[in-house]
Motif scaffolding. Structure first.
Motif, PDB file in Angstrom:
ATOM      1  N   GLY A 109       0.836  -1.179   0.000  1.00 30.43           N
ATOM      2  CA  GLY A 109       0.000   0.000   0.000  1.00 30.43           C
ATOM      3  C   GLY A 109       0.880   1.241   0.000  1.00 30.43           C
ATOM      4  O   GLY A 109       1.998   1.213   0.517  1.00 30.43           O
ATOM      5  N   SER A 110       0.356   2.313  -0.583  1.00 31.84           N
ATOM      6  CA  SER A 110       1.138   3.537  -0.639  1.00 31.84           C
ATOM      7  C   SER A 110       0.315   4.695  -0.108  1.00 31.84           C
ATOM      8  O   SER A 110      -0.910   4.609   0.000  1.00 31.84           O
ATOM      9  N   GLU A 111       0.990   5.761   0.207  1.00 36.08           N
ATOM     10  CA  GLU A 111       0.300   6.933   0.738  1.00 36.08           C
ATOM     11  C   GLU A 111      -0.562   7.602  -0.319  1.00 36.08           C
ATOM     12  O   GLU A 111      -1.522   8.288   0.010  1.00 36.08           O
ATOM     13  N   THR A 112      -0.251   7.365  -1.572  1.00 38.35           N
ATOM     14  CA  THR A 112      -1.009   8.013  -2.642  1.00 38.35           C
ATOM     15  C   THR A 112      -2.180   7.181  -3.135  1.00 38.35           C
ATOM     16  O   THR A 112      -2.967   7.646  -3.950  1.00 38.35           O
ATOM     17  N   SER A 113      -2.306   5.969  -2.658  1.00 44.90           N
ATOM     18  CA  SER A 113      -3.358   5.098  -3.179  1.00 44.90           C
ATOM     19  C   SER A 113      -4.461   4.838  -2.166  1.00 44.90           C
ATOM     20  O   SER A 113      -5.281   3.939  -2.360  1.00 44.90           O
ATOM     21  N   GLY A 114      -4.512   5.613  -1.099  1.00 45.51           N
ATOM     22  CA  GLY A 114      -5.577   5.442  -0.121  1.00 45.51           C
ATOM     23  C   GLY A 114      -5.527   4.080   0.526  1.00 45.51           C
ATOM     24  O   GLY A 114      -4.476   3.634   0.971  1.00 45.51           O
ATOM     25  N   SER A 115      -6.662   3.404   0.570  1.00 44.41           N
ATOM     26  CA  SER A 115      -6.735   2.080   1.194  1.00 44.41           C
ATOM     27  C   SER A 115      -6.410   0.959   0.220  1.00 44.41           C
ATOM     28  O   SER A 115      -6.428  -0.203   0.593  1.00 44.41           O
ATOM     29  N   ARG A 116      -6.109   1.307  -1.009  1.00 45.60           N
ATOM     30  CA  ARG A 116      -5.870   0.322  -2.062  1.00 45.60           C
ATOM     31  C   ARG A 116      -4.587  -0.456  -1.818  1.00 45.60           C
ATOM     32  O   ARG A 116      -3.564   0.120  -1.469  1.00 45.60           O
ATOM     33  N   LEU A 117      -4.639  -1.786  -2.022  1.00 41.94           N
ATOM     34  CA  LEU A 117      -3.451  -2.628  -1.992  1.00 41.94           C
ATOM     35  C   LEU A 117      -3.202  -3.157  -3.402  1.00 41.94           C
ATOM     36  O   LEU A 117      -4.140  -3.473  -4.122  1.00 41.94           O
ATOM     37  N   THR A 118      -1.926  -3.259  -3.763  1.00 44.54           N
ATOM     38  CA  THR A 118      -1.542  -3.901  -5.015  1.00 44.54           C
ATOM     39  C   THR A 118      -0.927  -5.251  -4.675  1.00 44.54           C
ATOM     40  O   THR A 118       0.036  -5.311  -3.900  1.00 44.54           O
ATOM     41  N   PHE A 119      -1.490  -6.306  -5.247  1.00 43.64           N
ATOM     42  CA  PHE A 119      -1.048  -7.667  -4.951  1.00 43.64           C
ATOM     43  C   PHE A 119      -0.076  -8.176  -6.003  1.00 43.64           C
ATOM     44  O   PHE A 119      -0.192  -7.864  -7.196  1.00 43.64           O
ATOM     45  N   GLY A 120       0.873  -9.009  -5.557  1.00 38.55           N
ATOM     46  CA  GLY A 120       1.710  -9.762  -6.480  1.00 38.55           C
ATOM     47  C   GLY A 120       0.971 -10.990  -6.977  1.00 38.55           C
ATOM     48  O   GLY A 120      -0.151 -11.276  -6.559  1.00 38.55           O
ATOM     49  N   GLU A 121       1.633 -11.727  -7.881  1.00 43.96           N
ATOM     50  CA  GLU A 121       1.018 -12.921  -8.467  1.00 43.96           C
ATOM     51  C   GLU A 121       0.934 -14.073  -7.482  1.00 43.96           C
ATOM     52  O   GLU A 121       0.162 -14.997  -7.670  1.00 43.96           O
ATOM     53  N   GLY A 122       1.759 -14.034  -6.453  1.00 43.90           N
ATOM     54  CA  GLY A 122       1.746 -15.111  -5.484  1.00 43.90           C
ATOM     55  C   GLY A 122       2.802 -16.165  -5.747  1.00 43.90           C
ATOM     56  O   GLY A 122       3.276 -16.333  -6.884  1.00 43.90           O
ATOM     57  N   THR A 123       3.192 -16.873  -4.697  1.00 45.04           N
ATOM     58  CA  THR A 123       4.073 -18.036  -4.796  1.00 45.04           C
ATOM     59  C   THR A 123       3.280 -19.260  -4.366  1.00 45.04           C
ATOM     60  O   THR A 123       2.756 -19.291  -3.238  1.00 45.04           O
ATOM     61  N   GLN A 124       3.188 -20.239  -5.258  1.00 42.14           N
ATOM     62  CA  GLN A 124       2.514 -21.498  -4.931  1.00 42.14           C
ATOM     63  C   GLN A 124       3.516 -22.412  -4.238  1.00 42.14           C
ATOM     64  O   GLN A 124       4.475 -22.867  -4.870  1.00 42.14           O
ATOM     65  N   LEU A 125       3.302 -22.652  -2.954  1.00 41.96           N
ATOM     66  CA  LEU A 125       4.193 -23.530  -2.180  1.00 41.96           C
ATOM     67  C   LEU A 125       3.511 -24.883  -1.994  1.00 41.96           C
ATOM     68  O   LEU A 125       2.373 -24.955  -1.525  1.00 41.96           O
ATOM     69  N   THR A 126       4.218 -25.927  -2.347  1.00 41.80           N
ATOM     70  CA  THR A 126       3.742 -27.292  -2.116  1.00 41.80           C
ATOM     71  C   THR A 126       4.735 -27.992  -1.210  1.00 41.80           C
ATOM     72  O   THR A 126       5.935 -28.046  -1.523  1.00 41.80           O
ATOM     73  N   VAL A 127       4.235 -28.497  -0.081  1.00 44.25           N
ATOM     74  CA  VAL A 127       5.074 -29.230   0.859  1.00 44.25           C
ATOM     75  C   VAL A 127       4.659 -30.694   0.813  1.00 44.25           C
ATOM     76  O   VAL A 127       3.528 -31.035   1.166  1.00 44.25           O
ATOM     77  N   ASN A 128       5.564 -31.515   0.367  1.00 44.63           N
ATOM     78  CA  ASN A 128       5.291 -32.958   0.257  1.00 44.63           C
ATOM     79  C   ASN A 128       5.722 -33.697   1.511  1.00 44.63           C
ATOM     80  O   ASN A 128       6.730 -33.338   2.126  1.00 44.63           O
ATOM     81  N   PRO A 129       4.965 -34.749   1.883  1.00 45.69           N
ATOM     82  CA  PRO A 129       5.330 -35.490   3.097  1.00 45.69           C
ATOM     83  C   PRO A 129       6.618 -36.276   2.904  1.00 45.69           C
ATOM     84  O   PRO A 129       7.053 -36.524   1.775  1.00 45.69           O
TER      85      PRO A 129
END
Lengths: 112, 116
Positions: A92-112
């Motif tokens: 979030g930035s001071e110029t964007s109010g309450s708006r958040l900009t999201f990244g694409e994400g990291t898909q984490l897979t934990v195998n047993p």
């Protein structure tokens, strides 16, 4: 335009491994950076970081922000299968109010 | 405490039909956000409200999309007419509004929308 880039996009590990997820950003007048975990449904809030160098910690998860280099990392130690999820970084930035900009994400897979 | 409540959970409808998604924010939260999530584009903000007033609707794709917040406990996102490319998961989120600081947003479970 605010920009958030996460890496890696996906990661497969074995239970017990330690992982580090990365988030870099380009934001005008940065205010805060947030981490979310998304399993099958809603993203759930993990941490919010506003100051450099201060580690936020919750159990096996921890995160730190570097405002000079414009990035954050999320560490997960002794991973468990329940940690499998998409981890989202948002800024979030001071110029964007309450708006958040999201990244694409990291898909984490934990195998047993 | 109840979290953000969205309905319906799933919606399947034919192209051209009107779709209305509903959201009840967490009581006491002043800000409400509508997001769309797809594999291709990730999580995108469509519009957000502060104190029931739309503040930023720059993410609304086109005139087919509209959102309202008639009171502090209810918001709708409407698509008319719907198109197959609108298929996505739509999330509603809310947060307390606190001066100049950003507050964490709390998400509902989403509505999975499929337009045939």
């Amino acid at each position: 335009e605010d920009k958030v880039v996460q890496s890696p996009l996906s990661l497969v590990v074995h239970e017990g491994d330690t992982v580090t997820l990365n988030c870099s950003y380009e934001v005008t007048n940065f205010r805060s950076l947030l981490w979310y975990k998304q399993e099958k449904k809603a993203p759930t809030f993990l941490f919010m970081l506003t100051s450099s160098g201060i580690e936020k910690k919750s159990g096996r998860l921890s995160s730190i922000l570097d405002k000079k280099e414009l990035f954050s990392i999320l560490n997960i130690t002794a991973t468990q299968t329940g940690d499998s999820a998409v981890y989202l970084c948002a800024v979030g930035s001071e110029t964007s109010g309450s708006r958040l900009t999201f990244g694409e994400g990291t898909q984490l897979t934990v195998n047993p | 405490d109840a979290g953000v409540i969205q309905s319906p959970r799933h919606e399947v409808t034919e192209m051209g039909q009107e779709v209305t998604l509903r959201c009840k924010p967490i009581s006491g939260h002043n800000s409400l956000f509508w997001y769309r999530q797809t594999m291709m584009r990730g999580l995108e903000l469509l519009i957000y409200f502060n104190n029931n007033v739309p503040i930023d609707d720059s993410g609304m794709p086109e005139d087919r999309f509209s959102a309202k917040m008639p009171n502090a406990s209810f918001s709708t996102l409407k698509i008319q007419p719907s198109e197959p490319r609108d298929s996505a998961v739509y999330f509603c989120a809310s947060s307390p509004r606190s001066g100049v600081s950003i507050q964490p947003q709390h998400f509902g479970d989403g509505t999975r929308l499929s337009i045939l």
